[in-house]
Design a protein around this motif. Structure first.
Motif, PDB file in Angstrom:
ATOM      1  N   ASN A  25       0.793  -1.074   0.149  1.00  0.00           N
ATOM      2  CA  ASN A  25      -0.031   0.227   0.024  1.00  0.00           C
ATOM      3  C   ASN A  25       0.809   1.366  -0.119  1.00  0.00           C
ATOM      4  O   ASN A  25       0.379   2.383  -0.453  1.00  0.00           O
ATOM      5  N   MET A  26       2.058   1.240   0.488  1.00  0.00           N
ATOM      6  CA  MET A  26       3.129   2.406   0.467  1.00  0.00           C
ATOM      7  C   MET A  26       3.446   2.498  -1.048  1.00  0.00           C
ATOM      8  O   MET A  26       3.388   3.539  -1.693  1.00  0.00           O
ATOM      9  N   GLU A  27       3.582   1.330  -1.808  1.00  0.00           N
ATOM     10  CA  GLU A  27       3.966   1.506  -3.169  1.00  0.00           C
ATOM     11  C   GLU A  27       2.502   1.884  -3.961  1.00  0.00           C
ATOM     12  O   GLU A  27       2.886   2.821  -4.869  1.00  0.00           O
ATOM     13  N   LYS A  28       1.559   1.673  -3.625  1.00  0.00           N
ATOM     14  CA  LYS A  28       0.306   2.192  -4.126  1.00  0.00           C
ATOM     15  C   LYS A  28      -0.175   3.535  -4.082  1.00  0.00           C
ATOM     16  O   LYS A  28      -0.847   4.263  -4.606  1.00  0.00           O
ATOM     17  N   GLY A  29       0.727   4.406  -2.958  1.00  0.00           N
ATOM     18  CA  GLY A  29       0.465   5.645  -2.760  1.00  0.00           C
ATOM     19  C   GLY A  29      -0.514   5.945  -1.607  1.00  0.00           C
ATOM     20  O   GLY A  29      -1.138   7.007  -1.446  1.00  0.00           O
ATOM     21  N   ASN A  30      -1.130   4.711  -1.188  1.00  0.00           N
ATOM     22  CA  ASN A  30      -2.255   4.869  -0.171  1.00  0.00           C
ATOM     23  C   ASN A  30      -1.844   5.028   1.167  1.00  0.00           C
ATOM     24  O   ASN A  30      -2.531   5.398   2.061  1.00  0.00           O
ATOM     25  N   LEU A  31      -0.454   4.946   1.474  1.00  0.00           N
ATOM     26  CA  LEU A  31      -0.225   4.795   2.916  1.00  0.00           C
ATOM     27  C   LEU A  31       0.907   5.554   3.155  1.00  0.00           C
ATOM     28  O   LEU A  31       2.135   5.474   2.393  1.00  0.00           O
ATOM     29  N   GLU A  32       0.988   6.352   4.005  1.00  0.00           N
ATOM     30  CA  GLU A  32       2.254   7.059   4.333  1.00  0.00           C
ATOM     31  C   GLU A  32       2.560   7.298   5.891  1.00  0.00           C
ATOM     32  O   GLU A  32       1.651   7.229   6.692  1.00  0.00           O
TER      33      GLU A  32
END
Ligand code: UDX
Length: 445
Positions: A59-66
Motif C-alpha cells: 500500500n505504500m507503493e500504491k501511494g495509499n499509505l504514508e
C-alpha cells in the motif's frame, strides 16, 4: 479518495491503518516516535505480525499509505482521525490516559476543519465524553464528532480479524457521526453494531473480561481434572459442543497474558470500584490467572523435590504464538519462579530476534537444540508450531533426560507414552507414575 489519519502506530494503529489503506483510503499514520516512523517509512514493520509488512509495503507503493511524525501535516484534509495510542495499566490497575489526552490536545490545537474523531484505543467508559468536552473547549466553533470504535483484533491474526471479524462496534451520540464511521467500514464485509458512546466503550471491556473468565474457568477445571484423573481436553470438548458455551477459549494452559486481558480486566475492576461495585467474579478470574502461572513450576518441584542447579529449557517467551509480544507473558513469571528455585534457566523463542525488551535475566538460545542440549527438564510455555511440530524423539536425543512439563498441552499423551518420555501437562494424566499420583481418589463420604 477519502483521507484518513491514524495517531499511534502500535499493533492496533498500524494494522488498522494498513487495512484501511488496502480497501482504498489514503491513510496517514502518525507517531511521536521518530525512530519508529523512520523504520515504517523505509517499509520496515516494527512488529511481528504475519502478513503485515507485505501489506504495508504494497500500500505504500500504491501511494495509499504514508507515515509521519508531524501531526499538522498528517491530519490536514483528513475526514476522520483515528486515535489508536496506548492506554497502559497504571500501578492501581486503572488505565493511563495521558497519551489519549496528548493526542486530543494536539488535534484540538491543530485542526482547521470539521471532522470526526474515532477513538479506537481501549478506554474506560466516559473517556470519549471527556474527549468531546476537550474539543468543545479548544474548538468551540467547530463541529468535531467523537465516536467510540473499540478494536477486537487478536495479535497474530490481527489482519484476518480486521477483514473477517465477528463485528465492528460503533458508539456515537450523533447520527451523522455514526453514519460517517459506518461509511468508513462499508468496504469490510463485517457486521456493524451501532450504539451510544458509553455502551461501545463498555462492550470492549466486557468482551475481554468474559473471554478471560472462560480461560480462568477452564484452568480451574483443569486443576480438578489433575486431582480426579479426568481429561481437561475432553471436558472442554464435551462442554463446547453446547452452542450456549461454545468451544473457543476453553483451552487450559498456564493462563492468559498479553497487552489486553491483564490490563482490561484490572481496569474493569477499577471502574466497578469507582462505582462502589465490588466485581467479585472478575477479581477471582484475575487471581486464578495469577495462580495458574505457577502450576508448571509447582509440578516440577513436586517431581524433583528441588530444582536447584537443574538445567531448565524454557520453550516460548511471547504470550502466545505468532507474535513477538512479551507483555504480561506467563513465561516471565515462570522464569522468575525458576530463578527463585535456583534453577539454571535458558530460553528459546522463534520471535526472539524481534523482542525489543531485553529485561530477561537469563541467556537465550539461538535454536531449540541448543536450548534443550543437556537440559534436565523442558518447560513448554508458548505453543509455537515450531514446538508442536517437533518430533518428541528429538527431546530424547538432545536432552540429558527427556522430562517435559507442557504448559500448553502441545502433544497427545499417547505419543509421549509411546516415546517413553516423562511428560507432565495441564489437566491430563502424566506419563510418569509415582506413588503420589497413583493414590485412588476417594470421594469423601
Ligand atoms: C485479545 C482478544 O482476543 C481480542 O479480541 C482483543 O482485541 C485483544 O485481546 P490477544 O490478547 O491478542 O487478543 O490474544 P488472544 O488470542 O485472545 O489470547 C490472549 C491470551 O489468552 C493468550 O495468552 C492465550 O495464550 C490465552 N488463551 C487464549 C488461553 O490460555 N486459552 C484459550 O483458550 C485462549
Amino acid at each position: 479518495m477519502k483521507k484518513l489519519a491514524i495517531i499511534g502506530t502500535g499493533y492496533v494503529g498500524l494494522v488498522t491503518g494498513v487495512c484501511l489503506a488496502h480497501v482504498g483510503y489514503h491513510v496517514t499514520c502518525i507517531d511521536i516516535d521518530l525512530g519508529r516512523i523512520k523504520k515504517l517509512s523505509n517499509g520496515q514493520c516494527p512488529i511481528y505480525e504475519p502478513e503485515l509488512e507485505k501489506l504495508m509495503k504494497l500500500n505504500m507503493e500504491k501511494g495509499n499509505l504514508e507515515f509521519t511524525s508531524t501531526l499538522t501535516s498528517g491530519i490536514q484534509e483528513a475526514e476522520a482521525i483515528f486515535i489508536a495510542v496506548g492506554t497502559p495499566q497504571r500501578t492501581d490497575g486503572s488505565a493511563e490516559l495521558k497519551f489519549i489526552q496528548k493526542a486530543v490536545f494536539d488535534i484540538g490545537m491543530t485542526i482547521r476543519h470539521d471532522l470526526t474523531v474515532i477513538v479506537k484505543s481501549t478506554v474506560p467508559v466516559g473517556t470519549c465524553d471527556m474527549v468531546k468536552r476537550t474539543f468543545e473547549t479548544l474548538q468551540p466553533s467547530r463541529q468535531i464528532h467523537v465516536v467510540s470504535n473499540p478494536e477486537f483484533l487478536r495479535e497474530g491474526s490481527a489482519i484476518n480479524d480486521m477483514f473477517y471479524g465477528d463485528r465492528i462496534v460503533i458508539g456515537a451520540d450523533h447520527r451523522e457521526a455514526s453514519i460517517m464511521a459506518e461509511a468508513i467500514y462499508a468496504p469490510f464485509s463485517v457486521p456493524i453494531f451501532c450504539t451510544d458512546v458509553r455502551t461501545a466503550e463498555l462492550i470492549k471491556y466486557s468482551s475481554n473480561a468474559f473471554l478471560a473468565t472462560k480461560i480462568s474457568f477452564i484452568n480451574e477445571i483443569s486443576t480438578i481434572c489433575d486431582k480426579l484423573g479426568a481429561n481437561i481436553e475432553d471436558v472442554a470438548m464435551g462442554m463446547g459442543m453446547d452452542k450456549r458455551i461454545g468451544e473457543q477459549f476453553l483451552k487450559a494452559g498456564i493462563g492468559y497474558g498479553g497487552s489486553c486481558f491483564p490490563k482490561d480486566t484490572q481496569a474493569l475492576v477499577q471502574m466497578a470500584d469507582q462505582l462502589n461495585e465490588d466485581f467479585h467474579l472478575l477479581k477471582s478470574v484475575i487471581q486464578v490467572n495469577q495462580k495458574q502461572r505457577g502450576v508448571l513450576v509447582e509440578k516440577a518441584v513436586e517431581r524433583f523435590g528441588s530444582l536447584k542447579g537443574k538445567r531448565v529449557a524454557v520453550l516460548g517467551l511471547s504470550f502466545k504464538p505468532d507474535t513477538d509480544d512479551l507483555r504480561e507473558s506467563p513465561a516471565l513469571t515462570i522464569i522468575d519462579k525458576l530463578l527463585a528455585e535456583e534453577a539454571d534457566v535458558v530460553a528459546f523463542d522463534p520471535a526472539a530476534q524481534y523482542h525489543t525488551i531485553n529485561t530477561l535475566k537469563i541467556p537465550r538460545a539461538e535454536t531449540i537444540e541448543t536450548a534443550l542440549k543437556e537440559a534436565d527438564l523442558a518447560m513448554i510455555v508458548t505453543e509455537w508450531k515450531e514446538f508442536v511440530n517437533l518430533p518428541l524423539s528429538t527431546f530424547k536425543r538432545w536432552m540429558k533426560s527427556p522430562v517435559i512439563f507442557d504448559g500448553r498441552n502441545c502433544y497427545p499423551i499417547t505419543n509421549a507414552r509411546n516415546e517413553g518420555i516423562e511428560y507432565h501437562s495441564i489437566g491430563r494424566a502424566s506419563t510418569f507414575s509415582t506413588p503420589m499420583n497413583n493414590k485412588d481418589f476417594a470421594i469423601k463420604e
